[in-house]
Design a protein around this motif. Structure first.
Motif, PDB file in Angstrom:
ATOM      1  N   MET A 133      42.958  51.517  48.280  1.00 21.08           N
ATOM      2  CA  MET A 133      44.078  52.474  47.997  1.00 21.08           C
ATOM      3  C   MET A 133      43.215  53.920  47.932  1.00 21.08           C
ATOM      4  SD  MET A 133      45.672  50.465  44.772  1.00 21.08           S
ATOM      5  CE  MET A 133      46.998  51.847  44.309  1.00 21.08           C
ATOM      6  N   PHE A 134      43.893  54.834  48.436  1.00 24.09           N
ATOM      7  CA  PHE A 134      43.415  55.902  48.809  1.00 24.09           C
ATOM      8  C   PHE A 134      43.969  57.314  48.025  1.00 24.09           C
ATOM      9  CE2 PHE A 134      42.593  53.286  52.418  1.00 24.09           C
ATOM     10  CZ  PHE A 134      41.047  53.485  52.634  1.00 24.09           C
ATOM     11  N   ASN A 135      43.369  58.157  48.013  1.00 22.59           N
ATOM     12  CA  ASN A 135      43.986  59.581  47.162  1.00 22.59           C
ATOM     13  C   ASN A 135      44.989  60.035  48.115  1.00 22.59           C
ATOM     14  OD1 ASN A 135      44.648  61.889  45.836  1.00 22.59           O
ATOM     15  ND2 ASN A 135      42.902  62.921  46.929  1.00 22.59           N
ATOM     16  N   VAL A 177      39.792  55.442  46.008  1.00 22.75           N
ATOM     17  CA  VAL A 177      39.653  55.473  44.782  1.00 22.75           C
ATOM     18  C   VAL A 177      39.968  54.184  43.816  1.00 22.75           C
ATOM     19  CG1 VAL A 177      40.350  57.985  44.562  1.00 22.75           C
ATOM     20  CG2 VAL A 177      41.991  56.416  44.593  1.00 22.75           C
ATOM     21  N   ALA A 178      40.614  53.228  44.528  1.00 20.02           N
ATOM     22  CA  ALA A 178      40.935  52.164  43.907  1.00 20.02           C
ATOM     23  C   ALA A 178      40.948  51.075  44.760  1.00 20.02           C
ATOM     24  CB  ALA A 178      42.264  52.337  43.059  1.00 20.02           C
ATOM     25  N   ASP A 179      41.194  49.684  44.075  1.00 21.17           N
ATOM     26  CA  ASP A 179      41.264  48.357  45.006  1.00 21.17           C
ATOM     27  C   ASP A 179      42.666  47.698  44.664  1.00 21.17           C
ATOM     28  OD1 ASP A 179      39.351  48.751  47.034  1.00 21.17           O
ATOM     29  OD2 ASP A 179      37.823  48.131  45.506  1.00 21.17           O
ATOM     30  N   VAL A 202      49.791  41.006  41.161  1.00 23.18           N
ATOM     31  CA  VAL A 202      49.084  42.194  41.574  1.00 23.18           C
ATOM     32  C   VAL A 202      48.084  42.775  40.460  1.00 23.18           C
ATOM     33  CG1 VAL A 202      49.333  44.484  42.571  1.00 23.18           C
ATOM     34  CG2 VAL A 202      51.020  43.062  42.820  1.00 23.18           C
ATOM     35  N   LEU A 203      46.996  43.041  41.138  1.00 22.07           N
ATOM     36  CA  LEU A 203      45.718  43.588  40.258  1.00 22.07           C
ATOM     37  C   LEU A 203      45.308  44.959  40.981  1.00 22.07           C
ATOM     38  CD1 LEU A 203      43.481  43.749  38.017  1.00 22.07           C
ATOM     39  CD2 LEU A 203      42.119  42.455  39.500  1.00 22.07           C
ATOM     40  N   VAL A 204      45.299  46.050  40.349  1.00 23.79           N
ATOM     41  CA  VAL A 204      44.895  47.122  40.907  1.00 23.79           C
ATOM     42  C   VAL A 204      43.688  47.859  39.946  1.00 23.79           C
ATOM     43  CG1 VAL A 204      45.509  49.881  40.922  1.00 23.79           C
ATOM     44  CG2 VAL A 204      47.166  48.023  41.757  1.00 23.79           C
ATOM     45  N   LYS A 205      42.624  48.037  40.567  1.00 20.85           N
ATOM     46  CA  LYS A 205      41.397  48.329  39.875  1.00 20.85           C
ATOM     47  C   LYS A 205      40.654  49.723  40.435  1.00 20.85           C
ATOM     48  CE  LYS A 205      36.972  46.373  38.373  1.00 20.85           C
ATOM     49  NZ  LYS A 205      35.974  45.256  38.347  1.00 20.85           N
TER      50      LYS A 205
END
Length: 229
Positions: free
Chosen positions: A1-3, A12-14, A28-31
């Motif tokens: 996941m990008f800015n 910035v995240a996965d 879903v998991l966002v970290k």
């Protein structure tokens, strides 16, 4: 996941997805990456799949914290996703920043033609049985019998008798006699006489006289006189 959902900007995240083949549930998991944080605002935590911009509803949704700072969110979709699933425009969204005071910016898997794609198709493969016993037994019994018998007796006896004798004698005798005699003599005499005479004479005389005289004379005289001349 990008800015801003732009792959040329900061990572910035996965995002992680898990699909349960049994009931079609997508989770879903966002970290956030190390050094970043997630805004704990559920309105900014969402996923869209396909052409529609409709945000999927979650059940069991929660934020995950490191101290007082949110670093991840997770949840499973309320509605099952049928298979096969193939979508070229999936977007997973969160808000992020790199400190605890500034405003939050968008973190996304992709926007405006840069969206991620997804393909899911379940292939059911039976699990391989373990050859080593588990230290923590399962709370639910297996539906299939074990290929290797247990060396520890069960607390609950089986309702079906075994076809082979046990190597360990039972602490409680059976109430029903065996259909076949034992190959070894018993260490204690029976409390009831046998219905058939023994094929060998006894090593000690009986204390009770016989009801019928012997058909052959004895080689030694009796110590008691006969009651009849």
């Amino acid at each position: 996941m990008f800015n801003g959902g732009d792959p040329d900007k900061e990572h910035v995240a996965d995002a992680f997805l898990t699909y349960r083949c049994g009931d079609g549930t997508l989770c879903v998991l966002v970290k956030a990456k190390d050094g970043f944080q997630i805004e704990d605002n559920q309105d900014e935590a969402w996923i869209t799949i396909g052409d529609t911009r409709s945000k999927k509803k979650f059940e069991g949704f929660q934020f995950i914290y490191d101290g007082e700072i949110a670093v991840a969110w997770e949840g499973c979709l309320e509605d099952p996703i049928p298979l096969p699933l193939y979508a070229t425009d999936i977007e997973i969204h969160a808000n992020w920043n790199d400190d605890n005071v500034g405003k939050f910016d968008t973190a996304s898997t992709g926007k405006n033609g840069n969206k991620a794609c997804i393909e899911i198709d379940c292939q059911c493969v039976p699990p391989e049985p373990s050859t080593s016993p588990s230290l923590n037994p399962s709370s639910s019994p297996s539906r299939l019998p074990s290929a290797v018998p247990s060396t520890i007796p069960s607390h609950n006896p089986s309702s079906t008798p075994s076809t082979e004798p046990s190597k360990t004698p039972s602490s409680r005798p059976s109430q029903s006699p065996s259909l076949e005699p034992s190959s070894e003599p018993s260490s204690e005499p029976s409390s009831e006489p046998s219905s058939e005479p023994s094929s060998e004479p006894s090593s000690e005389p009986s204390n009770v006289p016989s009801n019928e005289p012997s058909s052959e004379p004895t080689s030694e005289p009796s110590s008691m006189p006969s009651s009849k001349p």
